[in-house]
Design a protein around this motif. Structure first.
Motif, PDB file in Angstrom:
ATOM      1  N   ALA A  25       0.998  -0.853   0.136  1.00  0.00           N
ATOM      2  CA  ALA A  25      -0.128  -0.015  -0.095  1.00  0.00           C
ATOM      3  C   ALA A  25       0.802   1.588   0.430  1.00  0.00           C
ATOM      4  N   LEU A  26       1.958   1.223   0.351  1.00  0.00           N
ATOM      5  CA  LEU A  26       2.997   2.816   0.581  1.00  0.00           C
ATOM      6  C   LEU A  26       3.814   2.717  -0.247  1.00  0.00           C
ATOM      7  N   LEU A  27       3.936   1.481  -1.272  1.00  0.00           N
ATOM      8  CA  LEU A  27       4.576   1.374  -2.353  1.00  0.00           C
ATOM      9  C   LEU A  27       3.297   2.655  -3.689  1.00  0.00           C
ATOM     10  N   PHE A  28       3.150   2.122  -3.476  1.00  0.00           N
ATOM     11  CA  PHE A  28       1.649   1.993  -4.823  1.00  0.00           C
ATOM     12  C   PHE A  28       1.102   3.580  -4.335  1.00  0.00           C
ATOM     13  N   ALA A  29       1.160   3.849  -2.834  1.00  0.00           N
ATOM     14  CA  ALA A  29       0.480   4.772  -3.006  1.00  0.00           C
ATOM     15  C   ALA A  29       1.488   6.298  -3.402  1.00  0.00           C
ATOM     16  N   MET A  30       3.095   5.746  -2.437  1.00  0.00           N
ATOM     17  CA  MET A  30       4.140   6.533  -3.012  1.00  0.00           C
ATOM     18  C   MET A  30       4.547   6.422  -4.538  1.00  0.00           C
ATOM     19  N   ARG A  31       4.315   5.599  -5.304  1.00  0.00           N
ATOM     20  CA  ARG A  31       4.428   5.805  -6.683  1.00  0.00           C
ATOM     21  C   ARG A  31       3.504   6.798  -7.431  1.00  0.00           C
ATOM     22  N   ARG A  32       1.428   6.660  -6.872  1.00  0.00           N
ATOM     23  CA  ARG A  32       1.167   7.779  -7.215  1.00  0.00           C
ATOM     24  C   ARG A  32       1.259   9.389  -7.029  1.00  0.00           C
ATOM     25  N   ARG A  33       1.839   9.137  -5.486  1.00  0.00           N
ATOM     26  CA  ARG A  33       2.046  11.105  -5.177  1.00  0.00           C
ATOM     27  C   ARG A  33       3.054  11.336  -6.237  1.00  0.00           C
ATOM     28  N   VAL A  34       4.449  10.097  -6.570  1.00  0.00           N
ATOM     29  CA  VAL A  34       5.313  10.966  -7.200  1.00  0.00           C
ATOM     30  C   VAL A  34       5.227  10.955  -8.966  1.00  0.00           C
ATOM     31  N   ALA A  35       4.223  10.206  -8.883  1.00  0.00           N
ATOM     32  CA  ALA A  35       3.522  10.337 -10.835  1.00  0.00           C
ATOM     33  C   ALA A  35       2.631  11.377 -10.997  1.00  0.00           C
ATOM     34  N   ALA A  36       2.038  11.674  -9.825  1.00  0.00           N
ATOM     35  CA  ALA A  36       1.384  13.085 -10.016  1.00  0.00           C
ATOM     36  C   ALA A  36       1.991  14.592  -9.797  1.00  0.00           C
ATOM     37  N   ARG A  37       3.111  14.251  -9.375  1.00  0.00           N
ATOM     38  CA  ARG A  37       3.599  15.053  -9.340  1.00  0.00           C
ATOM     39  C   ARG A  37       4.406  15.284  -9.671  1.00  0.00           C
ATOM     40  N   THR A  38       5.249  14.540 -10.908  1.00  0.00           N
ATOM     41  CA  THR A  38       6.515  14.615 -12.180  1.00  0.00           C
ATOM     42  C   THR A  38       5.891  15.012 -13.576  1.00  0.00           C
ATOM     43  N   GLY A  39       4.039  14.057 -13.433  1.00  0.00           N
ATOM     44  CA  GLY A  39       3.032  14.142 -14.292  1.00  0.00           C
ATOM     45  C   GLY A  39       4.115  12.929 -15.318  1.00  0.00           C
ATOM     46  N   ARG A  40       4.871  12.170 -15.260  1.00  0.00           N
ATOM     47  CA  ARG A  40       5.492  10.580 -15.155  1.00  0.00           C
ATOM     48  C   ARG A  40       4.829   9.349 -14.745  1.00  0.00           C
ATOM     49  N   MET A  41       4.212   9.272 -15.685  1.00  0.00           N
ATOM     50  CA  MET A  41       3.525   7.336 -15.688  1.00  0.00           C
ATOM     51  C   MET A  41       4.539   6.643 -14.562  1.00  0.00           C
ATOM     52  N   PHE A  42       5.815   6.953 -15.337  1.00  0.00           N
ATOM     53  CA  PHE A  42       6.888   6.018 -14.469  1.00  0.00           C
ATOM     54  C   PHE A  42       8.141   6.930 -14.029  1.00  0.00           C
ATOM     55  N   PRO A  43       8.155   7.413 -12.622  1.00  0.00           N
ATOM     56  CA  PRO A  43       8.826   8.114 -12.921  1.00  0.00           C
ATOM     57  C   PRO A  43      10.147   7.538 -12.392  1.00  0.00           C
ATOM     58  N   GLY A  44      11.747   8.208 -12.500  1.00  0.00           N
ATOM     59  CA  GLY A  44      12.886   7.961 -12.880  1.00  0.00           C
ATOM     60  C   GLY A  44      13.624   7.717 -10.706  1.00  0.00           C
ATOM     61  N   VAL A  45      14.975   7.768 -10.506  1.00  0.00           N
ATOM     62  CA  VAL A  45      14.635   6.495  -9.045  1.00  0.00           C
ATOM     63  C   VAL A  45      15.548   8.188  -8.501  1.00  0.00           C
ATOM     64  N   GLY A  46      15.573  10.017  -9.545  1.00  0.00           N
ATOM     65  CA  GLY A  46      15.622  10.551  -8.350  1.00  0.00           C
ATOM     66  C   GLY A  46      14.863  10.865  -8.528  1.00  0.00           C
ATOM     67  N   ASP A  47      13.711  10.806  -8.676  1.00  0.00           N
ATOM     68  CA  ASP A  47      11.964  11.210  -8.238  1.00  0.00           C
ATOM     69  C   ASP A  47      11.900  10.151  -7.263  1.00  0.00           C
ATOM     70  N   SER A  48      11.842   9.035  -7.109  1.00  0.00           N
ATOM     71  CA  SER A  48      11.498   8.292  -6.283  1.00  0.00           C
ATOM     72  C   SER A  48      12.232   8.282  -5.118  1.00  0.00           C
ATOM     73  N   LEU A  49      13.714   8.789  -5.279  1.00  0.00           N
ATOM     74  CA  LEU A  49      13.642   9.231  -4.048  1.00  0.00           C
ATOM     75  C   LEU A  49      13.521  10.141  -3.006  1.00  0.00           C
ATOM     76  N   ALA A  50      13.206  11.259  -3.993  1.00  0.00           N
ATOM     77  CA  ALA A  50      12.197  12.478  -3.606  1.00  0.00           C
ATOM     78  C   ALA A  50      11.557  11.978  -2.784  1.00  0.00           C
TER      79      ALA A  50
END
Length: 88
Positions: A25-50
């Motif tokens: 649940a945490l991983l999916f929520a984090m990916r969803r937040r990062v994707a919404a913030r960056t506008g990319r479906m698959f955010p990069g490593v730097g965005d994931s670390l952020a």
């Protein structure tokens, strides 16, 4: 297998299931937040670390961090008890 062994194994399964549910649940929520913030479906490593940094430092995630930490500690404790119980 003895009744106590079945109970102990069932307890471990429940702890692991709770941990896995929380982690996914945490991983999916984090990916969803990062994707919404960056506008990319698959955010990069730097965005994931952020996203991880935000999760680890933001006050609004404090309850989730504590719950996941306690579940992780319970899982580690169960593993340690299991190792001690299986000693010859």
């Amino acid at each position: 297998m003895s009744v106590s062994g079945i109970v102990f194994l069932s307890l471990g399964g429940l702890i692991f299931a709770a941990w896995a549910f929380q982690m996914f649940a945490l991983l999916f929520a984090m990916r969803r937040r990062v994707a919404a913030r960056t506008g990319r479906m698959f955010p990069g490593v730097g965005d994931s670390l952020a996203g991880w940094r935000e999760f680890l430092t933001a006050p609004e995630h404090r309850v989730t961090r504590r719950r996941l930490g306690l579940t992780t500690l319970a899982l580690f404790a169960w593993i340690a008890l299991n190792a001690l119980a299986l000693r010859p």
